[in-house]
Design an enzyme around this catalytic site. Structure first.
Site, short mmCIF file in Angstrom:
data_model
loop_
_atom_site.label_atom_id
_atom_site.label_comp_id
_atom_site.label_asym_id
_atom_site.label_seq_id
_atom_site.Cartn_x
_atom_site.Cartn_y
_atom_site.Cartn_z
N ASP A 66 41.83 -11.97 19.75
CA ASP A 66 40.97 -13.19 19.92
C ASP A 66 40.64 -13.59 18.32
O ASP A 66 40.48 -12.67 17.56
CB ASP A 66 39.66 -12.86 20.59
N ASP A 72 30.58 -14.10 15.39
CA ASP A 72 30.82 -12.68 15.72
C ASP A 72 30.74 -11.74 14.53
O ASP A 72 30.15 -10.49 15.03
CB ASP A 72 32.60 -12.66 15.99
N GLU A 95 33.38 -3.88 19.70
CA GLU A 95 34.36 -4.59 20.25
C GLU A 95 35.28 -5.33 18.91
O GLU A 95 36.42 -5.38 19.19
CB GLU A 95 34.00 -5.74 21.16
N GLU A 96 34.85 -5.42 17.85
CA GLU A 96 35.30 -6.19 16.87
C GLU A 96 35.74 -5.58 15.81
O GLU A 96 36.62 -5.91 14.98
CB GLU A 96 34.42 -6.82 15.96
N ASP A 117 29.18 -4.58 22.19
CA ASP A 117 30.04 -6.02 22.06
C ASP A 117 29.11 -6.92 21.33
O ASP A 117 28.03 -7.45 22.16
CB ASP A 117 30.30 -6.70 23.28
N LEU A 119 29.05 -10.07 20.28
CA LEU A 119 28.94 -11.34 20.70
C LEU A 119 29.87 -11.87 21.90
O LEU A 119 30.98 -12.10 21.47
CB LEU A 119 28.98 -12.32 19.54
N ASP A 120 29.51 -11.70 22.93
CA ASP A 120 30.12 -11.89 24.08
C ASP A 120 30.53 -13.39 24.51
O ASP A 120 29.24 -14.01 24.32
CB ASP A 120 29.77 -10.98 25.40
N GLU A 281 32.24 -4.16 27.92
CA GLU A 281 31.50 -5.09 28.69
C GLU A 281 31.40 -4.58 30.06
O GLU A 281 30.30 -4.66 30.69
CB GLU A 281 32.55 -6.39 28.87
P1 FDP Z 1 35.33 -15.02 25.25
O1 FDP Z 1 37.02 -14.79 25.32
O2 FDP Z 1 34.83 -16.35 24.95
O3 FDP Z 1 34.74 -13.88 24.24
O4 FDP Z 1 35.71 -11.04 27.18
C1 FDP Z 1 35.51 -12.25 26.45
C2 FDP Z 1 35.27 -13.48 27.40
O5 FDP Z 1 34.93 -14.63 26.60
C3 FDP Z 1 34.05 -12.87 28.43
O6 FDP Z 1 32.93 -13.10 28.07
C4 FDP Z 1 34.43 -14.07 29.42
O7 FDP Z 1 33.90 -13.77 30.71
C5 FDP Z 1 35.98 -14.34 29.36
O8 FDP Z 1 36.36 -13.90 28.16
C6 FDP Z 1 36.47 -15.73 29.86
O9 FDP Z 1 37.67 -15.70 30.05
P2 FDP Z 1 38.48 -16.76 30.54
O10 FDP Z 1 38.50 -17.97 29.67
O11 FDP Z 1 40.20 -16.37 30.78
O12 FDP Z 1 38.06 -17.36 31.84
#
Ligand code: FDP
Length: 334
Positions: A66, A72, A95-96, A117, A119-120, A281
């Site tokens: 990502d 983040d 996580e980073e 994590d 910034l989720d 998470e």
């Molecule tokens: P993000 O990529 O924006 O950080 O684990 C990361 C996450 O968000 C979760 O917070 C979220 O539930 C999921 O990804 C969303 O994924 P999709 O876009 O595939 O639904």
């Protein structure tokens, strides 16, 4: 008499809880206090996103591929710096960062381990949609001074505390030390988190399902049939359910905690282990959901019973109230 609930700061609540347990050393309270300071600093930047040069990407990718956003990175460093000095932690993992994070040499090493994590849901930042920080605390298992990878790779059931901070229409800190789930709302005018929800319990039956339905072409038939069932009409069982999907795991899980229903990020034909990370998470959020009376599984076993093999591994996840989770079981294992 004033309503004392209104005067219950996080600090005071932790202090009172500590007194209920004479063996408590105060280390947890100190850790949670430091986390709340980090949360305030992150909140300050999140609430200014768009005004200052904190939006956008750093042009670097994390271990999961990502793109790392500036926020983040800010949240990651802020939490590390707020937690590194206390003498209570022996190691951290974020996580980073690909590897574990050692405590700087100048500080003492302690008995606890922090996974976070920072910034989720960071892909939601620019759109001003709810994001959050998630944390897990474990007791160290390794001997010696410095903490090791083995301290970080413990089953979720070994968590001694977990929680998250949601930066939404208000900023809320939710935590559990294994004695129920409690919520505190940040009051920026006094700079304190104030008790807003004590002993949160997840409704046994809800009316909402939450899943990225755009990926339904990759689902297996069992998951598809389950979701089709929730969407079909039947007044006696309260169907159809409504769909809500924020795309920030901690936001979707928080709504599920309060309103009930089910949240899922299943494995599918493209990503057999789904997208969400076990250690950062799924474990902390599952700890909260279970403490609130709900359930969390990967479809086969309880999330908290999975032995992590690596820091950044993914797992399918289904979490929610008892009724929906029992129903899911009937579809997955007829
Ligand atoms: P993000 O990529 O924006 O950080 O684990 C990361 C996450 O968000 C979760 O917070 C979220 O539930 C999921 O990804 C969303 O994924 P999709 O876009 O595939 O639904």
């Amino acid at each position: 008499m004033p309503d004392t609930k209104k005067l219950m700061t996080l600090e005071r609540y932790l202090h009172e809880q500590e007194h209920l347990h004479p063996s408590a050393t105060g280390e947890f309270s100190a850790l949670l206090h430091d986390l709340s300071v980090a949360a305030k600093l992150v909140w300050r930047e999140v609430s200014k996103a768009g005004l200052i040069n904190i939006m956008g990407s750093t042009n670097r990718r994390n271990i999961s591929g990502d793109l790392i956003k500036k926020l983040d990175e800010f949240a990651d460093e802020t939490i590390y710096r707020a937690m590194d000095y206390s003498g209570h932690l022996c190691v951290m993992a974020s996580e980073e960062n690909e590897d574990i994070l050692h405590i700087p040499e100048e500080y003492r090493s302690g008995n606890y381990v922090l996974l976070y994590d920072p910034l989720d849901g960071s892909s939601n930042i620019e759109a001003n949609v709810t994001i959050g920080s998630i944390f897990s605390i474990y007791k160290r298992i390794s001997p010696g001074d410095k903490g090791t990878l083995s301290d970080c790779l413990q089953k979720g059931v070994k968590q001694v505390a977990a929680g998250y901070i949601i930066y939404g229409s208000s900023t809320v800190l939710i935590y559990s030390t294994g004695n129920g789930v409690h919520g505190f709302t940040y009051d920026p005018s006094v700079g304190e988190f104030l008790l807003s929800n004590e002993h949160i319990t997840i409704p046994g039956k809800g009316t909402i399902y939450s899943i990225n339905e755009g990926r339904s072409c990759y689902w297996d038939d069992k998951v598809r049939h389950f979701i089709d069932y929730l969407k079909s009409e039947d007044e006696t069982t309260g169907r159809p359910y409504s769909l809500r999907y924020i795309g920030t795991m901690v936001g979707d899980a928080h709504r599920t905690l309060l309103y009930g229903g089910i949240f899922a990020y299943p494995g599918d034909s493209k990503n057999p282990n789904g997208k969400l990370r076990l250690c950062y998470e799924c474990n902390p959020v599952s700890f909260i959901i279970e403490q609130a009376g709900g359930m969390a599984t990967d479809g086969e076993q309880r999330i908290l019973d999975i032995q992590p093999a690596s820091l950044h591994e993914h797992t399918p996840i289904f979490l929610g109230g008892k009724e929906e989770m029992k129903l899911l079981e009937r579809f997955l294992h007829p």
